[in-house]
Design an enzyme around this catalytic site. Structure first.
Site, PDB file in Angstrom:
ATOM      1  N   HIS A  46     -32.469  30.531  16.052  1.00 15.10           N
ATOM      2  CA  HIS A  46     -31.896  30.975  14.778  1.00 15.10           C
ATOM      3  C   HIS A  46     -31.279  29.789  14.031  1.00 15.10           C
ATOM      4  CE1 HIS A  46     -28.687  33.555  12.536  1.00 15.10           C
ATOM      5  NE2 HIS A  46     -29.747  33.324  11.779  1.00 15.10           N
ATOM      6  N   ASN A  48     -23.906  36.334  13.300  1.00 14.29           N
ATOM      7  CA  ASN A  48     -23.872  37.471  12.381  1.00 14.29           C
ATOM      8  C   ASN A  48     -22.989  38.612  12.859  1.00 14.29           C
ATOM      9  OD1 ASN A  48     -25.354  36.735  10.062  1.00 14.29           O
ATOM     10  ND2 ASN A  48     -27.181  36.656  11.326  1.00 14.29           N
TER      11      ASN A  48
END
Length: 278
Positions: free
Chosen positions: A136, A186
């Protein structure tokens, strides 16, 4: 290393650029020639800017020369590592990895740049769960240091080692985490953005004041509402939904205002209007 990237958008283009800057041979795939052309133009602009500032080891055309563009998934047969950076939709990603699992050589590693979708589920779809991982990157990729390296339930130690070393070769700082909804970045960031949106909805303060308070009071480089606009409110909503569904806790419930703005097509910077006008 033969480095593959699927998706020539903001994230895919950035990943391809950084891989090419690191000396890798890069192949970028997208479904339309127009997307590839736009991706190439964005990379060219970014390289020119870095070159101007003296932050590029090679000439821009040398870096660009390491990148090939294609519309054919078959071309990834010989890739050592393929990073997927397409739409944030589990069914679409799973379908892609089912196809790639049958194309990429058995020793090749498949990785997803997903910001919230379970790595373990995508790994199963690929048919090679031990050679599958989450990689990511942060946006904008050429400037941001972090790569979250997310191990699925069956990811092998060797796969994690190779991907960690590759991220380091790309000049990034890889930090490991396990496969839980939203990972670390996140899971912590999105509820904060969501709470800022709730503050707007409840009339606690104007967007400029909310952003100013977080910038000046918490030393954030960008206020949460500006950041939400930058990420895209539709992306924020889909990540909040993944958190809410995956963790089953109402503290992850998307703000009704966020949902309403997405329904209205106010998606932030990319649509020209979100909490601010662009």
């Amino acid at each position: 290393m033969n480095f593959g990237v699927i998706g020539a958008g903001q994230m895919g283009g950035g990943i391809a650029q950084v891989a090419a800057q690191s000396g890798f041979d890069v192949l970028v795939q997208d479904v339309q020639q127009a997307f590839l052309d736009r991706g190439r133009a964005t990379i060219e602009k970014s390289l020119a800017k870095l070159h101007e500032k003296g932050r590029l080891a090679d000439a821009p055309d040398v870096v660009l020369g390491r990148i090939r563009f294609t519309m054919e998934l078959q071309d990834f047969a010989d890739s050592d590592l393929v990073v997927e950076a397409i739409v944030e939709n589990e069914a679409v990603k799973a379908e892609l990895f089912r196809t790639l699992g049958g194309i990429v050589k058995p020793s090749g590693i498949l990785a997803s740049n997903t910001s919230s979708i379970p790595i373990t589920a995508l790994a199963s779809a690929s048919g090679r769960p031990e050679r599958f991982i989450g990689m990511h990157f942060m946006n904008p990729v050429p400037l941001m240091q972090l790569v979250e390296v997310i191990r699925g339930y069956q990811t092998s130690d060797e796969t994690a080692r190779i991907v960690t070393e590759t991220a380091e070769q790309m000049g990034k700082t890889p930090l490991p985490c396990n496969d839980f909804p939203g990972f670390v970045s996140n899971r912590i960031l999105m509820p904060m953005l969501n709470e800022a949106i709730q503050c707007v909805m409840e009339g606690v303060a104007e967007p400029e004041a909310i952003d100013g308070i977080m910038k000046l009071g918490m030393n954030h480089p960008m206020g949460p509402l500006t950041l939400a606009d930058f990420i895209g409110l539709d992306t924020c909503l889909s990540i909040m939904e993944v958190l809410h569904r995956g963790l089953g806790d109402d503290k992850y419930r998307p703000s009704p205002l966020l949902r309403k703005m997405v329904q209205a097509g106010l998606l932030g910077r990319k649509s020209g209007q979100g909490f601010y006008t662009y």
